[in-house]
Design a protein around this motif. Structure first.
Motif, mmCIF file in Angstrom:
data_model
loop_
_atom_site.group_PDB
_atom_site.id
_atom_site.type_symbol
_atom_site.label_atom_id
_atom_site.label_comp_id
_atom_site.label_asym_id
_atom_site.label_seq_id
_atom_site.Cartn_x
_atom_site.Cartn_y
_atom_site.Cartn_z
ATOM 1 N N ASP A 31 103.356 -40.693 58.037
ATOM 2 C CA ASP A 31 104.284 -39.737 58.639
ATOM 3 C C ASP A 31 103.588 -38.790 59.608
ATOM 4 O OD1 ASP A 31 102.896 -38.481 56.576
ATOM 5 O OD2 ASP A 31 104.549 -37.144 56.080
ATOM 6 N N ARG A 67 111.673 -44.790 61.101
ATOM 7 C CA ARG A 67 111.844 -46.248 61.135
ATOM 8 C C ARG A 67 110.509 -46.952 61.349
ATOM 9 N NH1 ARG A 67 116.430 -44.647 64.197
ATOM 10 N NH2 ARG A 67 115.379 -45.178 66.157
ATOM 11 N N GLN A 124 108.659 -47.023 57.994
ATOM 12 C CA GLN A 124 109.196 -48.041 57.088
ATOM 13 C C GLN A 124 108.914 -49.435 57.596
ATOM 14 O OE1 GLN A 124 110.485 -47.270 54.024
ATOM 15 N NE2 GLN A 124 110.149 -49.471 53.749
ATOM 16 N N LYS A 184 105.327 -50.308 56.796
ATOM 17 C CA LYS A 184 105.159 -50.611 55.376
ATOM 18 C C LYS A 184 105.672 -52.016 55.054
ATOM 19 C CE LYS A 184 105.485 -45.901 53.489
ATOM 20 N NZ LYS A 184 106.311 -44.992 52.644
ATOM 21 N N ASP A 185 106.863 -52.332 55.576
ATOM 22 C CA ASP A 185 107.462 -53.642 55.293
ATOM 23 C C ASP A 185 106.606 -54.768 55.880
ATOM 24 O OD1 ASP A 185 109.517 -52.316 54.040
ATOM 25 O OD2 ASP A 185 110.918 -52.492 55.719
#
Length: 226
Positions: A54, A71, A74, A77-78
Protein backbone atom coordinates in the motif's frame (compact mmCIF):
# COMPACT_ATOMS: atom_id res chain seq x y z
CA UNK A 1 23.48 -25.27 29.05
CA UNK A 2 25.17 -22.38 27.25
CA UNK A 3 26.30 -19.47 29.41
CA UNK A 4 26.21 -17.15 26.41
CA UNK A 5 23.46 -14.51 26.32
CA UNK A 6 20.57 -15.06 23.97
CA UNK A 7 20.95 -13.29 20.63
CA UNK A 8 18.39 -12.53 17.93
CA UNK A 9 19.26 -12.49 14.21
CA UNK A 10 16.46 -11.06 12.08
CA UNK A 11 16.43 -11.49 8.32
CA UNK A 12 14.68 -9.66 5.55
CA UNK A 13 13.49 -12.14 2.91
CA UNK A 14 13.28 -10.89 -0.69
CA UNK A 15 16.70 -9.79 -1.90
CA UNK A 16 18.38 -11.09 1.24
CA UNK A 17 17.59 -14.79 1.72
CA UNK A 18 15.91 -15.48 -1.61
CA UNK A 19 16.08 -13.98 -5.08
CA UNK A 20 12.43 -13.54 -5.99
CA UNK A 21 12.86 -10.72 -8.50
CA UNK A 22 11.53 -12.71 -11.48
CA UNK A 23 8.41 -13.50 -9.46
CA UNK A 24 8.04 -9.90 -8.26
CA UNK A 25 8.53 -8.40 -11.72
CA UNK A 26 6.12 -10.87 -13.30
CA UNK A 27 3.39 -10.18 -10.76
CA UNK A 28 3.91 -6.43 -11.05
CA UNK A 29 3.61 -6.60 -14.83
CA UNK A 30 0.35 -8.56 -14.53
CA UNK A 31 -1.12 -6.11 -12.01
CA UNK A 32 -0.30 -3.05 -14.09
CA UNK A 33 -1.47 -4.70 -17.31
CA UNK A 34 -4.83 -5.55 -15.73
CA UNK A 35 -5.17 -1.89 -14.74
CA UNK A 36 -4.25 -0.75 -18.26
CA UNK A 37 -1.09 0.94 -17.07
CA UNK A 38 2.46 0.74 -18.36
CA UNK A 39 4.64 -1.53 -16.24
CA UNK A 40 7.27 0.42 -14.27
CA UNK A 41 10.93 -0.04 -15.09
CA UNK A 42 12.69 -3.00 -13.46
CA UNK A 43 14.98 -0.66 -11.49
CA UNK A 44 11.97 1.27 -10.16
CA UNK A 45 10.22 -1.92 -9.02
CA UNK A 46 13.30 -3.37 -7.33
CA UNK A 47 13.97 0.01 -5.73
CA UNK A 48 10.76 -0.23 -3.69
CA UNK A 49 10.94 -3.93 -2.79
CA UNK A 50 10.67 -4.17 0.98
CA UNK A 51 8.02 -1.51 1.34
CA UNK A 52 4.47 -2.62 2.03
CA UNK A 53 2.31 -2.83 -1.08
CA UNK A 54 0.00 0.00 0.00
CA UNK A 55 3.04 2.26 0.29
CA UNK A 56 4.94 1.21 -2.82
CA UNK A 57 2.07 1.27 -5.32
CA UNK A 58 1.58 5.07 -5.09
CA UNK A 59 5.32 5.42 -5.73
CA UNK A 60 5.13 3.26 -8.83
CA UNK A 61 1.87 4.79 -10.10
CA UNK A 62 1.89 8.38 -8.79
CA UNK A 63 -0.77 9.55 -11.25
CA UNK A 64 -3.29 6.84 -10.36
CA UNK A 65 -5.99 7.43 -7.76
CA UNK A 66 -6.50 5.64 -4.45
CA UNK A 67 -8.98 3.15 -5.90
CA UNK A 68 -6.53 2.21 -8.67
CA UNK A 69 -3.77 1.76 -6.10
CA UNK A 70 -6.01 -0.63 -4.16
CA UNK A 71 -6.71 -2.62 -7.34
CA UNK A 72 -2.99 -2.75 -8.13
CA UNK A 73 -2.27 -4.10 -4.66
CA UNK A 74 -4.88 -6.83 -5.00
CA UNK A 75 -3.87 -7.57 -8.58
CA UNK A 76 -0.25 -7.98 -7.51
CA UNK A 77 -1.20 -10.32 -4.66
CA UNK A 78 -3.38 -12.46 -6.93
CA UNK A 79 -0.75 -12.63 -9.68
CA UNK A 80 2.02 -13.43 -7.19
CA UNK A 81 0.09 -16.35 -5.74
CA UNK A 82 -0.89 -17.59 -9.21
CA UNK A 83 2.74 -17.61 -10.32
CA UNK A 84 3.77 -19.34 -7.12
CA UNK A 85 1.11 -22.02 -7.64
CA UNK A 86 2.72 -22.85 -10.98
CA UNK A 87 6.27 -23.04 -9.63
CA UNK A 88 7.95 -24.32 -6.49
CA UNK A 89 9.63 -21.78 -4.20
CA UNK A 90 12.97 -23.30 -5.12
CA UNK A 91 12.33 -22.21 -8.71
CA UNK A 92 10.47 -18.92 -8.22
CA UNK A 93 12.37 -17.74 -5.12
CA UNK A 94 15.69 -19.62 -4.91
CA UNK A 95 18.04 -19.16 -1.98
CA UNK A 96 21.07 -16.98 -2.51
CA UNK A 97 24.35 -18.92 -2.24
CA UNK A 98 25.05 -19.87 1.36
CA UNK A 99 21.67 -18.70 2.70
CA UNK A 100 20.27 -22.07 3.75
CA UNK A 101 23.60 -23.22 5.19
CA UNK A 102 23.88 -20.01 7.21
CA UNK A 103 20.35 -20.34 8.58
CA UNK A 104 20.98 -23.94 9.58
CA UNK A 105 24.31 -23.12 11.24
CA UNK A 106 22.81 -20.25 13.24
CA UNK A 107 19.73 -22.29 14.13
CA UNK A 108 21.99 -25.01 15.53
CA UNK A 109 23.44 -22.59 18.08
CA UNK A 110 21.29 -22.75 21.25
CA UNK A 111 21.97 -19.11 22.16
CA UNK A 112 20.84 -17.77 18.76
CA UNK A 113 17.20 -17.12 17.89
CA UNK A 114 16.19 -16.40 14.30
CA UNK A 115 13.49 -14.07 13.07
CA UNK A 116 12.05 -12.52 9.93
CA UNK A 117 10.94 -8.96 9.21
CA UNK A 118 9.52 -8.71 5.71
CA UNK A 119 7.29 -6.66 3.48
CA UNK A 120 5.63 -9.92 2.47
CA UNK A 121 2.12 -10.78 3.58
CA UNK A 122 1.47 -13.52 6.12
CA UNK A 123 0.21 -15.73 3.32
CA UNK A 124 3.25 -15.07 1.16
CA UNK A 125 5.72 -15.78 3.95
CA UNK A 126 3.90 -18.96 4.95
CA UNK A 127 4.08 -20.24 1.37
CA UNK A 128 7.79 -19.46 1.15
CA UNK A 129 8.57 -21.15 4.47
CA UNK A 130 6.57 -24.20 3.43
CA UNK A 131 8.14 -24.29 -0.03
CA UNK A 132 11.68 -24.21 1.34
CA UNK A 133 11.01 -26.47 4.33
CA UNK A 134 11.83 -23.80 6.91
CA UNK A 135 9.12 -24.68 9.41
CA UNK A 136 10.35 -24.09 12.97
CA UNK A 137 13.32 -22.01 11.83
CA UNK A 138 12.06 -18.54 12.84
CA UNK A 139 10.76 -17.90 16.34
CA UNK A 140 9.43 -14.46 15.43
CA UNK A 141 7.90 -13.59 12.06
CA UNK A 142 6.93 -9.98 11.35
CA UNK A 143 4.95 -9.34 8.16
CA UNK A 144 3.33 -6.42 6.37
CA UNK A 145 -0.24 -7.33 7.36
CA UNK A 146 0.19 -6.18 10.94
CA UNK A 147 2.70 -3.31 10.83
CA UNK A 148 3.33 0.02 9.18
CA UNK A 149 5.74 -0.24 6.27
CA UNK A 150 9.48 -0.27 6.65
CA UNK A 151 11.44 1.81 7.58
CA UNK A 152 9.15 2.13 10.60
CA UNK A 153 10.80 0.20 13.46
CA UNK A 154 7.49 -1.45 14.41
CA UNK A 155 8.39 -4.90 13.08
CA UNK A 156 11.69 -5.01 14.93
CA UNK A 157 10.27 -3.62 18.17
CA UNK A 158 7.61 -6.35 18.10
CA UNK A 159 10.29 -8.99 17.41
CA UNK A 160 12.23 -7.80 20.47
CA UNK A 161 9.06 -7.85 22.56
CA UNK A 162 8.11 -11.35 21.44
CA UNK A 163 11.53 -12.82 22.16
CA UNK A 164 12.47 -10.76 25.21
CA UNK A 165 15.79 -9.86 23.58
CA UNK A 166 17.42 -6.45 24.13
CA UNK A 167 18.13 -4.33 21.05
CA UNK A 168 21.86 -4.54 21.80
CA UNK A 169 21.67 -8.33 21.43
CA UNK A 170 19.87 -8.23 18.08
CA UNK A 171 21.01 -7.78 14.48
CA UNK A 172 18.96 -7.01 11.38
CA UNK A 173 20.20 -8.34 8.03
CA UNK A 174 18.79 -6.90 4.83
CA UNK A 175 19.46 -5.67 1.33
CA UNK A 176 17.64 -2.32 1.22
CA UNK A 177 17.94 1.12 2.71
CA UNK A 178 14.51 0.50 4.28
CA UNK A 179 15.91 -2.46 6.25
CA UNK A 180 18.92 -0.52 7.49
CA UNK A 181 16.92 2.58 8.41
CA UNK A 182 14.41 0.38 10.23
CA UNK A 183 17.22 -1.23 12.20
CA UNK A 184 18.72 2.12 13.12
CA UNK A 185 15.34 3.44 14.25
CA UNK A 186 14.93 0.38 16.49
CA UNK A 187 18.42 0.72 17.97
CA UNK A 188 19.51 -2.55 16.37
CA UNK A 189 22.75 -3.09 14.47
CA UNK A 190 22.08 -3.39 10.75
CA UNK A 191 24.10 -5.63 8.44
CA UNK A 192 23.58 -4.86 4.77
CA UNK A 193 24.08 -7.39 2.00
CA UNK A 194 25.50 -6.35 -1.35
CA UNK A 195 23.75 -8.99 -3.50
CA UNK A 196 20.19 -7.69 -3.14
CA UNK A 197 17.97 -5.08 -4.76
CA UNK A 198 19.56 -1.85 -3.50
CA UNK A 199 23.12 -0.81 -4.43
CA UNK A 200 25.74 -0.72 -1.70
CA UNK A 201 25.76 3.10 -1.65
CA UNK A 202 22.11 3.06 -0.50
CA UNK A 203 23.01 1.10 2.64
CA UNK A 204 24.64 3.99 4.49
CA UNK A 205 22.62 3.30 7.65
CA UNK A 206 24.18 -0.18 7.98
CA UNK A 207 26.83 -0.96 10.59
CA UNK A 208 28.61 -2.90 7.86
CA UNK A 209 27.91 -4.48 4.47
CA UNK A 210 28.84 -8.06 3.57
CA UNK A 211 29.41 -9.57 0.13
CA UNK A 212 28.62 -13.19 0.99
CA UNK A 213 26.87 -15.21 3.68
CA UNK A 214 30.24 -16.74 4.54
CA UNK A 215 31.23 -13.37 6.00
CA UNK A 216 28.26 -13.19 8.38
CA UNK A 217 29.48 -15.28 11.36
CA UNK A 218 32.62 -13.20 11.90
CA UNK A 219 30.61 -9.97 11.50
CA UNK A 220 28.12 -11.13 14.13
CA UNK A 221 30.98 -12.03 16.49
CA UNK A 222 32.49 -8.59 15.98
CA UNK A 223 29.20 -6.77 16.62
CA UNK A 224 28.44 -8.69 19.78
CA UNK A 225 32.02 -8.51 21.01
CA UNK A 226 31.75 -4.72 20.75
Amino acid sequence: MSDKPLRLVIFDVDGTLVDSQAHILGAMHAAFADEGLETPQRSDVLGVVGLSLDVLMPRLAPDADQAAHARLVQGYKDAYMAIRAEQTSAVSSPFYPGARETLEALHAQPEVLLGVATGKSRRGLDKLIEGHGLEGMFVTQQVADFHPSKPSPAMLLEALKETGIEASDAVMIGDTSFDMEMARAAGIAGVGVSWGYHPRENLSAARTVIDSFQALPSVLDEIWKG
